[in-house]
Design a protein around this motif. Sequence first.
Motif, PDB file in Angstrom:
ATOM      1  N   LEU A 182       0.801  -1.222   0.000  1.00 43.78           N
ATOM      2  CA  LEU A 182       0.000   0.000   0.000  1.00 43.78           C
ATOM      3  C   LEU A 182       0.835   1.273   0.000  1.00 43.78           C
ATOM      4  O   LEU A 182       0.287   2.364  -0.065  1.00 43.78           O
ATOM      5  N   LEU A 183       2.162   1.149   0.073  1.00 45.36           N
ATOM      6  CA  LEU A 183       3.031   2.322   0.058  1.00 45.36           C
ATOM      7  C   LEU A 183       3.508   2.569  -1.361  1.00 45.36           C
ATOM      8  O   LEU A 183       3.558   1.664  -2.182  1.00 45.36           O
ATOM      9  N   ASP A 184       3.893   3.822  -1.641  1.00 45.66           N
ATOM     10  CA  ASP A 184       4.461   4.102  -2.950  1.00 45.66           C
ATOM     11  C   ASP A 184       5.808   4.793  -2.793  1.00 45.66           C
ATOM     12  O   ASP A 184       6.362   4.860  -1.697  1.00 45.66           O
ATOM     13  N   SER A 185       6.345   5.319  -3.891  1.00 39.94           N
ATOM     14  CA  SER A 185       7.718   5.835  -3.891  1.00 39.94           C
ATOM     15  C   SER A 185       7.822   7.292  -3.474  1.00 39.94           C
ATOM     16  O   SER A 185       8.911   7.863  -3.496  1.00 39.94           O
ATOM     17  N   THR A 186       6.707   7.913  -3.103  1.00 36.57           N
ATOM     18  CA  THR A 186       6.718   9.311  -2.677  1.00 36.57           C
ATOM     19  C   THR A 186       6.188   9.431  -1.263  1.00 36.57           C
ATOM     20  O   THR A 186       5.062   9.007  -0.977  1.00 36.57           O
ATOM     21  N   ASP A 229      10.503   1.909   4.725  1.00 36.79           N
ATOM     22  CA  ASP A 229      10.988   1.619   3.380  1.00 36.79           C
ATOM     23  C   ASP A 229      11.670   2.880   2.863  1.00 36.79           C
ATOM     24  O   ASP A 229      11.499   3.958   3.430  1.00 36.79           O
ATOM     25  N   THR A 230      12.428   2.751   1.804  1.00 44.16           N
ATOM     26  CA  THR A 230      13.129   3.900   1.232  1.00 44.16           C
ATOM     27  C   THR A 230      12.400   4.378  -0.017  1.00 44.16           C
ATOM     28  O   THR A 230      12.338   3.652  -1.011  1.00 44.16           O
ATOM     29  N   PRO A 231      11.845   5.582   0.018  1.00 40.68           N
ATOM     30  CA  PRO A 231      11.141   6.096  -1.157  1.00 40.68           C
ATOM     31  C   PRO A 231      12.124   6.712  -2.153  1.00 40.68           C
ATOM     32  O   PRO A 231      13.329   6.782  -1.902  1.00 40.68           O
ATOM     33  N   VAL A 232      11.611   7.219  -3.238  1.00 39.40           N
ATOM     34  CA  VAL A 232      12.421   7.989  -4.181  1.00 39.40           C
ATOM     35  C   VAL A 232      12.406   9.461  -3.792  1.00 39.40           C
ATOM     36  O   VAL A 232      13.430  10.139  -3.834  1.00 39.40           O
ATOM     37  N   TRP A 233      11.229   9.947  -3.367  1.00 40.24           N
ATOM     38  CA  TRP A 233      11.043  11.360  -3.056  1.00 40.24           C
ATOM     39  C   TRP A 233      10.552  11.531  -1.624  1.00 40.24           C
ATOM     40  O   TRP A 233       9.792  10.719  -1.118  1.00 40.24           O
ATOM     41  N   MET A 234      10.957  12.645  -1.006  1.00 43.70           N
ATOM     42  CA  MET A 234      10.383  13.077   0.266  1.00 43.70           C
ATOM     43  C   MET A 234      10.008  14.542   0.116  1.00 43.70           C
ATOM     44  O   MET A 234      10.872  15.387  -0.163  1.00 43.70           O
ATOM     45  N   LEU A 235       8.726  14.876   0.285  1.00 40.59           N
ATOM     46  CA  LEU A 235       8.223  16.218   0.038  1.00 40.59           C
ATOM     47  C   LEU A 235       7.826  16.901   1.340  1.00 40.59           C
ATOM     48  O   LEU A 235       7.232  16.278   2.224  1.00 40.59           O
ATOM     49  N   GLY A 236       8.148  18.168   1.442  1.00 38.87           N
ATOM     50  CA  GLY A 236       7.762  18.958   2.607  1.00 38.87           C
ATOM     51  C   GLY A 236       7.632  20.415   2.215  1.00 38.87           C
ATOM     52  O   GLY A 236       8.214  20.850   1.213  1.00 38.87           O
ATOM     53  N   ASP A 237       6.883  21.193   2.993  1.00 44.92           N
ATOM     54  CA  ASP A 237       6.763  22.608   2.681  1.00 44.92           C
ATOM     55  C   ASP A 237       8.017  23.359   3.131  1.00 44.92           C
ATOM     56  O   ASP A 237       9.010  22.743   3.553  1.00 44.92           O
ATOM     57  N   SER A 238       8.009  24.684   3.066  1.00 45.10           N
ATOM     58  CA  SER A 238       9.225  25.461   3.324  1.00 45.10           C
ATOM     59  C   SER A 238       9.721  25.324   4.762  1.00 45.10           C
ATOM     60  O   SER A 238      10.881  25.639   5.046  1.00 45.10           O
ATOM     61  N   ALA A 239       8.868  24.844   5.666  1.00 47.39           N
ATOM     62  CA  ALA A 239       9.310  24.617   7.048  1.00 47.39           C
ATOM     63  C   ALA A 239      10.375  23.532   7.111  1.00 47.39           C
ATOM     64  O   ALA A 239      11.130  23.448   8.091  1.00 47.39           O
ATOM     65  N   TYR A 240      10.463  22.707   6.080  1.00 42.62           N
ATOM     66  CA  TYR A 240      11.442  21.622   6.044  1.00 42.62           C
ATOM     67  C   TYR A 240      12.652  21.972   5.181  1.00 42.62           C
ATOM     68  O   TYR A 240      13.402  21.082   4.761  1.00 42.62           O
ATOM     69  N   ASP A 241      12.846  23.251   4.942  1.00 38.57           N
ATOM     70  CA  ASP A 241      14.079  23.708   4.297  1.00 38.57           C
ATOM     71  C   ASP A 241      15.176  23.703   5.362  1.00 38.57           C
ATOM     72  O   ASP A 241      15.596  24.742   5.877  1.00 38.57           O
ATOM     73  N   ILE A 242      15.623  22.500   5.690  1.00 36.22           N
ATOM     74  CA  ILE A 242      16.595  22.269   6.767  1.00 36.22           C
ATOM     75  C   ILE A 242      17.782  21.514   6.180  1.00 36.22           C
ATOM     76  O   ILE A 242      17.616  20.449   5.579  1.00 36.22           O
ATOM     77  N   LEU A 243      18.973  22.057   6.347  1.00 40.96           N
ATOM     78  CA  LEU A 243      20.159  21.451   5.746  1.00 40.96           C
ATOM     79  C   LEU A 243      20.352  20.013   6.215  1.00 40.96           C
ATOM     80  O   LEU A 243      20.651  19.122   5.405  1.00 40.96           O
ATOM     81  N   ASP A 244      20.224  19.769   7.517  1.00 43.67           N
ATOM     82  CA  ASP A 244      20.423  18.414   8.026  1.00 43.67           C
ATOM     83  C   ASP A 244      19.396  17.442   7.465  1.00 43.67           C
ATOM     84  O   ASP A 244      19.695  16.272   7.202  1.00 43.67           O
ATOM     85  N   TRP A 245      18.170  17.917   7.295  1.00 49.94           N
ATOM     86  CA  TRP A 245      17.102  17.081   6.727  1.00 49.94           C
ATOM     87  C   TRP A 245      17.445  16.711   5.291  1.00 49.94           C
ATOM     88  O   TRP A 245      17.363  15.539   4.905  1.00 49.94           O
ATOM     89  N   ASP A 246      17.865  17.695   4.512  1.00 47.76           N
ATOM     90  CA  ASP A 246      18.278  17.434   3.127  1.00 47.76           C
ATOM     91  C   ASP A 246      19.430  16.437   3.068  1.00 47.76           C
ATOM     92  O   ASP A 246      19.404  15.466   2.302  1.00 47.76           O
ATOM     93  N   ASP A 247      20.465  16.689   3.866  1.00 51.36           N
ATOM     94  CA  ASP A 247      21.657  15.840   3.828  1.00 51.36           C
ATOM     95  C   ASP A 247      21.345  14.406   4.231  1.00 51.36           C
ATOM     96  O   ASP A 247      21.856  13.449   3.633  1.00 51.36           O
TER      97      ASP A 247
END
Length: 332
Positions: free
Chosen positions: A128-132, A203-221
């Motif tokens: 039931l999960l997908d890649s996003t 599981d490991t998706p292809v994409w992880m989406l978040g709004d501008s509150a998640y513009d966090i360097l550690d999160w990206d890295d």
Amino acid sequence: MSASTSALQDVGSVDDFLNVAAIETVPLFEHLEFEFLLEYDVFALSERGRTRVHKPPDLFRGFLHCYYENIYGTRPVTRELQNGLVWYYCGLDKPPSRDTVDRFFTDLEHVIDDVFDRLVEQAAARGLLDSTYSIDSTHIEAIQYNNAASWNYDPTAEEYYYDFGCTIVSTGAKIPIAAEFTQAKQANKGTAMRVTCDALAVDTPVWMLGDSAYDILDWDDHLLAAGVVPIAPYNPRNTDDPKDIEYRVEDRIEEHSEDVQLKQSILGETYNDRTGVERTNDAVKDCGLGRGRARGRIHVRAQVFLTLCLRLVVAITNYERGDNLGSTIITV
């Protein structure tokens, strides 16, 4: 969410009950087993060896039935489990007492997040999960006399509200796969990282989406290191020297180009899928997430995770029955 439970009060026979229940909660328990609850030490026998008259899986079914019927709180739950043959269908040998319901809910508070994880595993096993994946926070309205909540301001509505918060990662057809209960709606960096790690453990998706509150360097890295492409709008207010980019990942991709290949033209198109987590928030609120009806942080947290569990149970049930996965109701 479904027809009023008042219909059950006038049931005169087993056949009548089953006819009524056919449009209620009967299907919720046809495809899922909750025997794993017996594995938790918190439900073990007391030192005096007192046996439990009612088994944890059966009481859990009782709570799921009540939450589906928009019945919350141990007193209303106890009252509902006295009605008709509801207790019988949930697997109970007889109606539970208020003390039994209270004790079960108190014990469940210690393991409810793990119960949620076990149900996420069952959803994942069914594909039931997908890649996003998408991450977002939502608020949980608190009752006024719950002094564990906090006041917050909504600039859009120009009003204050008294609430807790919940950060959710979702995927697929409104499927929550990771969550954390918070003091207020806005999640901090630590919460974002913990919930993200919990989601990647599923599981490991292809994409992880978040709004501008998640513009966090550690999160990206962290996501890039795991081979996941993070897409969150770049927030120029985070720096004195803003970059000419729309998404933070545009600036980070070169550094990780050996691990992640990205066509920048699809960033915006992919980010549009982030509305999926907002639909998940709405779906979980249909299952009772929207308002914390208990006093104290611990009780509200348990209620929140129970609603998340109910959302998973409904989704899995609809999947098994070939119905709409995104629906928050069970159809006959």
